[in-house]
Design an enzyme around this catalytic site. Structure first.
Site, PDB file in Angstrom:
ATOM      1  CG  HIS A  16      42.346  29.895  25.465  1.00 35.03           C
ATOM      2  ND1 HIS A  16      43.130  30.888  25.987  1.00 35.03           N
ATOM      3  CD2 HIS A  16      41.083  30.382  25.466  1.00 35.03           C
ATOM      4  CE1 HIS A  16      42.379  31.936  26.289  1.00 35.03           C
ATOM      5  NE2 HIS A  16      41.127  31.656  25.998  1.00 35.03           N
ATOM      6  CE  LYS A  40      38.321  42.677  24.873  1.00 33.40           C
ATOM      7  NZ  LYS A  40      38.374  41.223  25.091  1.00 33.40           N
ATOM      8  NE  ARG A  89      35.992  30.838  31.501  1.00 33.71           N
ATOM      9  CZ  ARG A  89      36.465  32.057  31.327  1.00 33.71           C
ATOM     10  NH1 ARG A  89      37.723  32.301  31.589  1.00 33.71           N
ATOM     11  NH2 ARG A  89      35.690  33.045  30.918  1.00 33.71           N
ATOM     12  CB  SER A 127      43.599  35.847  28.771  1.00 31.07           C
ATOM     13  OG  SER A 127      43.426  34.818  27.846  1.00 31.07           O
TER      14      SER A 127
HETATM   15  O1  PNS Z   1      38.118  35.573  23.842  1.00 36.11           O
HETATM   16  P1  PNS Z   1      36.895  36.433  23.846  1.00 36.11           P
HETATM   17  O2  PNS Z   1      37.284  37.875  24.046  1.00 36.11           O
HETATM   18  O3  PNS Z   1      35.863  35.954  24.835  1.00 36.11           O
HETATM   19  O4  PNS Z   1      36.228  36.316  22.373  1.00 36.11           O
HETATM   20  C1  PNS Z   1      35.083  37.039  22.031  1.00 36.11           C
HETATM   21  C2  PNS Z   1      34.815  36.956  20.519  1.00 36.11           C
HETATM   22  C3  PNS Z   1      36.047  37.398  19.737  1.00 36.11           C
HETATM   23  C4  PNS Z   1      34.480  35.535  20.134  1.00 36.11           C
HETATM   24  C5  PNS Z   1      33.600  37.870  20.197  1.00 36.11           C
HETATM   25  O5  PNS Z   1      33.798  39.122  20.764  1.00 36.11           O
HETATM   26  C6  PNS Z   1      33.363  38.032  18.707  1.00 36.11           C
HETATM   27  O6  PNS Z   1      32.949  37.106  18.031  1.00 36.11           O
HETATM   28  N1  PNS Z   1      33.640  39.248  18.178  1.00 36.11           N
HETATM   29  C7  PNS Z   1      33.549  39.562  16.776  1.00 36.11           C
HETATM   30  C8  PNS Z   1      32.377  40.489  16.492  1.00 36.11           C
HETATM   31  C9  PNS Z   1      31.093  39.715  16.333  1.00 36.11           C
HETATM   32  O7  PNS Z   1      31.004  38.793  15.555  1.00 36.11           O
HETATM   33  N2  PNS Z   1      30.060  40.107  17.093  1.00 36.11           N
HETATM   34  C10 PNS Z   1      28.773  39.453  17.054  1.00 36.11           C
HETATM   35  C11 PNS Z   1      28.644  38.344  18.077  1.00 36.11           C
HETATM   36  S1  PNS Z   1      28.302  39.004  19.663  1.00 36.11           S
END
Ligand code: PNS
Length: 183
Positions: A16, A40, A89, A127
């Site tokens: 990150h 979560k 990745r 993570s």
């Molecule tokens: O680190 P991560 O868990 O891969 O991040 C995922 C994240 C937080 C970027 C994604 O889950 C997110 O944007 N969640 C907020 C809800 C949202 O906007 N959903 C619509 C897009 S799928």
């Protein structure tokens, strides 16, 4: 141009941080945004993650750290950001990330998702991998900044790794299975 780098960051890894550093060279400002996700069960609270990320990025003057809930595009609009920054990745990431980018595009045509290829040395890193290694006593010193490694070891009730990172030899040495049988 302002970029939002959204994620869970539970915890932030060197992968990150590599992306944040590279993003900070491309954009006027990068806002690292920790999602407050009620679905979560994280290892670290949002406040702990914010502190960890702030400490890890304090050398980058155009990087800000914040938290948000709800839709990422709404948060991006609220912060007057034009870009969502995400790392790729491997091919396995691509499918999920592409779906997310397309979904976000249907929610806001103003926001573009920009992908950066993760640096080679971090292409395996997540993570979850970090937490799994630490949980079973392995070293994560090469995967996260030192202060975060300490936070993680403490979560699993030890102050340092129980295994050597390369050889996975126990430090102090554990008895091998055959030695245990002989004893
Ligand atoms: O680190 P991560 O868990 O891969 O991040 C995922 C994240 C937080 C970027 C994604 O889950 C997110 O944007 N969640 C907020 C809800 C949202 O906007 N959903 C619509 C897009 S799928």
């Amino acid at each position: 141009m302002i970029a939002i780098y959204p994620g869970s960051f539970d915890p932030i890894t060197l992968g990150h941080l590599d992306l944040i550093q590279r993003g900070s060279r491309l954009f006027e400002r990068v806002i690292v945004a920790v999602l407050r996700n009620p679905n979560k069960m994280p290892l670290f609270s949002v406040q702990q993650r914010l502190d960890q990320i702030r400490l890890s990025t304090q050398h980058l003057p155009n990087v800000e750290v914040d938290s948000f809930d709800g839709l990422t595009v709404n948060y991006a609009q609220m912060r007057h950001a034009q870009v969502l920054l995400r790392g790729l990745r491997a091919v396995s990431d691509f499918e999920v990330e592409l779906q997310m980018a397309h979904t976000n595009k249907t929610l806001s045509t103003q926001i573009e998702t920009v992908f950066l290829a993760t640096s080679n040395e971090y292409s395996f890193l997540s993570s979850s991998v970090v937490k799994e290694i630490a949980r079973f006593g392995g070293s994560i010193d090469h995967l996260v900044p030192p202060h975060i490694a300490l936070d993680i070891y403490q979560c699993y009730n030890h102050n340092s790794p129980m295994l050597n990172p390369i050889s996975t030899e126990a430090t102090p040495p554990l008895k091998s299975m055959s030695a245990q049988k002989e004893a």
